[in-house]
Motif scaffolding. Structure first.
Motif, short mmCIF file in Angstrom:
data_model
loop_
_atom_site.label_atom_id
_atom_site.label_comp_id
_atom_site.label_asym_id
_atom_site.label_seq_id
_atom_site.Cartn_x
_atom_site.Cartn_y
_atom_site.Cartn_z
N SER A 53 0.93 -1.09 0.19
CA SER A 53 -0.21 0.09 -0.01
C SER A 53 0.88 1.29 -0.03
O SER A 53 2.00 1.17 0.56
N PRO A 54 0.48 2.25 -0.43
CA PRO A 54 1.10 3.64 -0.70
C PRO A 54 1.53 3.85 0.74
O PRO A 54 0.72 3.75 1.98
N CYS A 55 2.78 4.16 0.85
CA CYS A 55 3.43 4.65 2.41
C CYS A 55 2.63 6.04 2.87
O CYS A 55 2.51 5.99 4.12
N SER A 56 2.19 6.72 2.04
CA SER A 56 1.29 7.91 2.59
C SER A 56 -0.16 7.67 3.16
O SER A 56 -0.74 8.48 3.76
N GLY A 57 -0.75 6.40 2.90
CA GLY A 57 -1.86 5.90 3.32
C GLY A 57 -2.89 6.60 2.55
O GLY A 57 -4.28 6.52 3.04
N GLU A 58 -2.70 7.22 1.42
CA GLU A 58 -4.00 7.88 0.79
C GLU A 58 -4.95 7.09 0.00
O GLU A 58 -5.92 7.82 0.03
N GLY A 59 -4.52 5.93 -0.48
CA GLY A 59 -5.48 5.03 -1.17
C GLY A 59 -5.83 5.84 -2.66
O GLY A 59 -4.92 5.73 -3.38
N GLY A 60 -7.06 6.48 -2.55
CA GLY A 60 -7.59 7.00 -3.83
C GLY A 60 -6.95 8.43 -3.97
O GLY A 60 -6.27 8.63 -5.00
N GLY A 61 -7.86 9.15 -3.16
CA GLY A 61 -7.34 10.70 -3.67
C GLY A 61 -6.33 11.14 -2.95
O GLY A 61 -5.66 10.63 -2.11
N GLU A 62 -5.89 12.30 -3.36
CA GLU A 62 -4.55 13.11 -3.18
C GLU A 62 -5.01 14.24 -2.12
O GLU A 62 -5.99 14.80 -2.16
N ASP A 63 -4.30 14.00 -0.74
CA ASP A 63 -4.39 14.92 0.11
C ASP A 63 -3.68 16.23 -0.03
O ASP A 63 -2.45 16.11 0.04
N THR A 64 -4.28 17.20 -0.13
CA THR A 64 -3.71 18.69 -0.51
C THR A 64 -3.82 19.39 0.50
O THR A 64 -3.49 20.80 0.54
N GLN A 65 -4.50 19.41 1.98
CA GLN A 65 -4.79 20.25 2.79
C GLN A 65 -3.74 20.23 3.83
O GLN A 65 -3.60 19.06 4.51
N ALA A 66 -3.20 21.19 4.12
CA ALA A 66 -2.25 21.46 5.46
C ALA A 66 -3.00 21.57 6.62
O ALA A 66 -4.01 21.95 6.79
N PRO A 67 -2.21 20.79 7.70
CA PRO A 67 -2.52 20.98 9.00
C PRO A 67 -2.87 22.37 9.59
O PRO A 67 -2.03 23.32 8.83
N SER A 68 -3.56 22.70 10.62
CA SER A 68 -3.60 24.11 11.16
C SER A 68 -2.16 24.44 11.93
O SER A 68 -1.61 23.49 12.21
N ALA A 69 -1.92 25.51 12.12
CA ALA A 69 -0.49 26.07 12.76
C ALA A 69 -0.59 25.59 14.32
O ALA A 69 -2.00 25.95 14.77
N PRO A 70 0.10 25.19 14.81
CA PRO A 70 0.32 24.91 16.21
C PRO A 70 -0.08 26.26 17.13
O PRO A 70 0.48 27.16 16.71
N THR A 71 -0.70 26.06 18.18
CA THR A 71 -0.89 27.03 18.92
C THR A 71 -0.51 26.88 20.35
O THR A 71 -0.22 25.84 20.93
N GLY A 72 -0.45 28.03 21.24
CA GLY A 72 0.03 27.79 22.82
C GLY A 72 1.39 27.29 22.86
O GLY A 72 1.72 26.68 24.02
N VAL A 73 2.48 27.49 22.12
CA VAL A 73 3.76 27.17 22.07
C VAL A 73 4.34 28.03 23.24
O VAL A 73 4.13 29.24 23.46
N ALA A 74 5.01 26.95 24.26
CA ALA A 74 5.67 27.59 25.31
C ALA A 74 6.73 26.97 25.84
O ALA A 74 6.98 25.61 25.36
N ILE A 75 7.76 27.63 26.35
CA ILE A 75 8.88 26.96 26.85
C ILE A 75 8.50 26.32 28.18
O ILE A 75 7.86 26.84 29.24
N GLY A 76 9.11 24.84 28.24
CA GLY A 76 9.08 24.23 29.50
C GLY A 76 10.48 24.04 30.23
O GLY A 76 11.03 25.15 30.46
N ALA A 77 10.88 22.96 30.65
CA ALA A 77 12.01 22.92 31.42
C ALA A 77 13.25 23.29 30.43
O ALA A 77 13.20 23.15 29.33
N THR A 78 14.43 23.50 31.22
CA THR A 78 15.50 24.01 30.42
C THR A 78 16.77 23.51 31.29
O THR A 78 16.86 23.18 32.40
#
Length: 654
Positions: free
Chosen positions: A136-161
């Motif tokens: 099977s295709p490694c992308s798992g797409e099967g039939g149609g082509e996926d052209t939609q990008a994910p939404s941008a991550p939010t709430g990015v914050a610094i944790g432990a350093t």
């Protein structure tokens, strides 16, 4: 680092990703279940190659017990070395199947396969052109082509350093099919790739007390990327969280890959015993050279132990950071534990030791020509410093190897003279060794310029002046080494019939031989041939050599008497760890303080060994001789309180 979906007709240049129409092969009856995809990530690029990784992402409800990944590479691109899978190739088509120890991918889990590729230049296309998993295709797409990008991550914050790392967290992104992972960017450079929909990751290999600014973006299995998140800034902690480098000379300890088995000695024991704070260097033993003259971790014959190196999961109680390993984390095994140890003790350097008694077999072949030397050096540097598993995480940037390794330690036993039975020996080994050292120095310096880091080159050297003359052009090789460690032990042992000291500083007037050795003889041999004393590090043993059937002799202490054979030992005859010998009952302790030796004798069995008093004498002697420090073989011989290491540390402090 780049993360690219494997799909029909996909190719990529180093700075950009080009996506073209997909051609999907028909899926056979045994096709991968829905939800199983393969994500391809690419890490460092260099003049002749690059590092890559396939990650099987099993989002299905069932365990993936077996799998086959088949892919094609662009013309002129090939696989140089690979781990965590079995590879078969036919032209530009390559097939990956589970390694001999198996590679089940649990439901909801991932499994990674790493490799170093060979390419014609830094701008050439290297990403696979086609890819299937179980047909099977490694992308798992099967039939149609996926052209939609994910939404941008939010709430990015610094944790432990820490002084070398910053941890970030964020909220999960949304995607019409599913998020395959996230990338943490420093400017336009990807410095960490997180496989799977896990909202958080750590960037390592950073400079202490330094400000950094990061953004995060999400990607899906089809290669679509979100816009970057808002920027967030953090600062690494000052150095010293785990202790500054100890005062005094170098303290080098060998950690043996196999010590985690019968001896049960883990990297975390270096910490809990107090030894880590007292060391300056750890040498990880050993990397192996195969019959093709290249570094490897597991070859086609199944030799090597990748499971110990980066596969074994350690529990919270066994881990340096007190956190249990998980099946889907980026790196496990001894390598990850060493990474954690270095985060806790920033002064520590860890070098990868190549060869050893067993794995020096093919070194003579590997260094015969300029081309073969280049191939060997490139493979070792690419695997352990530039590539290998660590670089895929992106921690510390290209070539960081997650910060695990800081250099190479050569342990060829021995060029030009006898070592392990079966080793190839040639008269030209001596000159070829010089050329090998020069090749390593040149390549390490170039890598340092490329990555902004400094990489060390060290070596383990013999005690016997005859072996020195047979294998080493001392005045020519020493300028290229940061330092070398000298064999200050195994002068005598159960392979001989007569009891003797295995690690004496000076020669006893009545030493019966057959060969008469001492640390003084060894050091004098090296300095007389052009080695600066300050670059010589004296080796000391954390183990004992023993004989049985030994008569008391004129002195009543069994010294220089003929026994009936090696004493019984838990791992092999004639040898045992100091921690075991120190607990023996029914023995009398004997000592020669001038020689820096101690031995136990019970009327029949004789053990030559080093206790804290002998270690103190050796450390004092090495300082008086102007040597560059002390080396330990091996750390797993000490007790849980680090008694021998403490004795060395206290004696070496000014």
């Amino acid at each position: 680092m780049r993360t690219i979906s494997i799909r029909g007709w996909l190719c990529a240049a180093f700075a950009a990703v080009l996506i073209a129409p997909i051609i999907h092969p028909a899926a056979p009856a045994s096709a991968a279940p829905a939800g199983v995809t393969v994500v391809y990530t690419e890490g460092a690029r260099w003049e002749t190659g690059y590092s890559g990784q396939f990650t099987i992402d099993n989002a299905s409800a069932a365990e993936l017990a077996d799998w086959t990944i088949r892919f094609t590479l662009p013309a002129g691109v090939r696989i140089g070395s690979l781990w965590n899978a079995t590879l078969s190739s036919s032209g530009s088509t390559h097939t990956l199947t589970p390694p001999g120890w198996g590679a089940r991918v649990p439901a909801g889990g991932t499994y990674t396969i790493g490799f170093n590729g060979v390419a014609s230049g830094t701008g050439s296309a290297t990403a696979p052109l086609t890819c299937t998993i179980d047909g099977s295709p490694c992308s798992g797409e099967g039939g149609g082509e996926d052209t939609q990008a994910p939404s941008a991550p939010t709430g990015v914050a610094i944790g432990a350093t820490t002084s070398s790392s910053i941890t970030l967290g964020w909220s999960r992104s949304d995607d019409n099919v599913g998020v395959a992972g996230y990338e943490i960017l420093d400017g336009s450079t990807v410095v960490r790739t997180v496989i799977g929909d896990t909202p958080g990751g750590t960037v390592g290999g950073l400079d202490a007390d330094t400000a950094y600014t990061f953004t995060v973006r999400a990607f899906d299995a089809a290669g679509n990327r979100s816009a970057a998140s808002g920027a967030v800034s953090g600062r690494t902690a000052p150095t010293g969280g785990g202790g500054e480098p100890p005062a005094g000379d170098r303290r080098v300890g060998y950690f043996t890959q196999w010590g985690i088995y019968d001896r049960g000695y883990l990297v975390s024991d270096i910490d809990t015993s107090g030894t880590a704070a007292k060391l300056t260097h750890i040498n990880y033993a050993f990397a192996n050279i195969n019959s093709n003259g290249q570094c490897f971790q597991v070859n086609q014959a199944g030799q090597g132990d990748a499971w110990a190196d980066y596969g074994r999961s350690f529990t919270a109680e066994q881990s340096v950071d007190g956190v249990a390993d998980t099946w889907d984390q980026d790196l496990r095994g001894n390598f990850n534990q060493l990474r954690e140890l270095k985060a806790k003790y920033p002064h520590l350097k860890v070098n990868l030791s190549i060869g050893g008694w067993t794995w020096s077999r093919y070194l003579s072949d590997a260094v015969r020509t300029e081309a073969s030397r280049q191939r060997m050096v490139e493979s070792c540097i690419d695997m352990f410093l530039r590539g290998n598993l660590p670089v895929f995480d992106g921690a510390g940037g290209p070539g960081s190897a997650y910060g695990v390794f800081d250099g190479i330690d050569l342990d060829w036993e021995w060029p030009g003279s006898e070592g392990n039975p079966g080793n190839v020996i040639r008269p030209e080994d001596k000159q070829n060794y010089t050329a090998l050292v020069q090749e390593f120095r040149t390549r390490l310096d170039a890598l340092g310029t490329e990555t902004g880091r400094t990489f060390e080159l060290t070596s383990f050297m013999p005690a016997d002046p005859r072996k020195i003359d047979a294998g080493f052009e001392v005045d020519r090789i020493m300028p290229n080494f940061d330092f070398v460690t000298l064999q200050g032990y195994d002068f005598h042992g159960g392979w001989e019939s007569t009891t003797n000291h295995q690690s004496n500083l000076l020669l006893h007037a009545s030493d019966p031989g057959p060969d008469r050795y001492s640390a003084e003889i060894t050091v004098d041999a090296w300095t007389a041939r052009g080695a600066p004393a300050s670059k010589l590090v004296l080796g000391v043993p954390f183990y004992s050599r023993g004989w049985t059937g030994v008569p008391a002799g004129p002195g009543g202490d069994g010294l220089f008497q003929q026994g009936t054979g090696p004493a019984p030992g838990p791992y092999e005859a004639g040898i045992d760890d100091w921690k075991n010998i120190s607990r023996l009952q029914g023995y009398t302790l004997h000592r020669d303080d001038r020689l820096g030796t101690a031995w136990l004798y019970n009327g029949s069995t004789f053990w030559t060994y080093d206790d804290p008093a002998a270690m103190t004498r050796k450390a004092d002697w090495s300082q008086a001789e102007g040597l560059g420090g002390v080396m330990v073989w091996s750390l797993d011989g000490d007790d849980g309180q680090g008694t021998l290491m403490t004795a060395l540390d206290q004696a070496l402090r000014p």
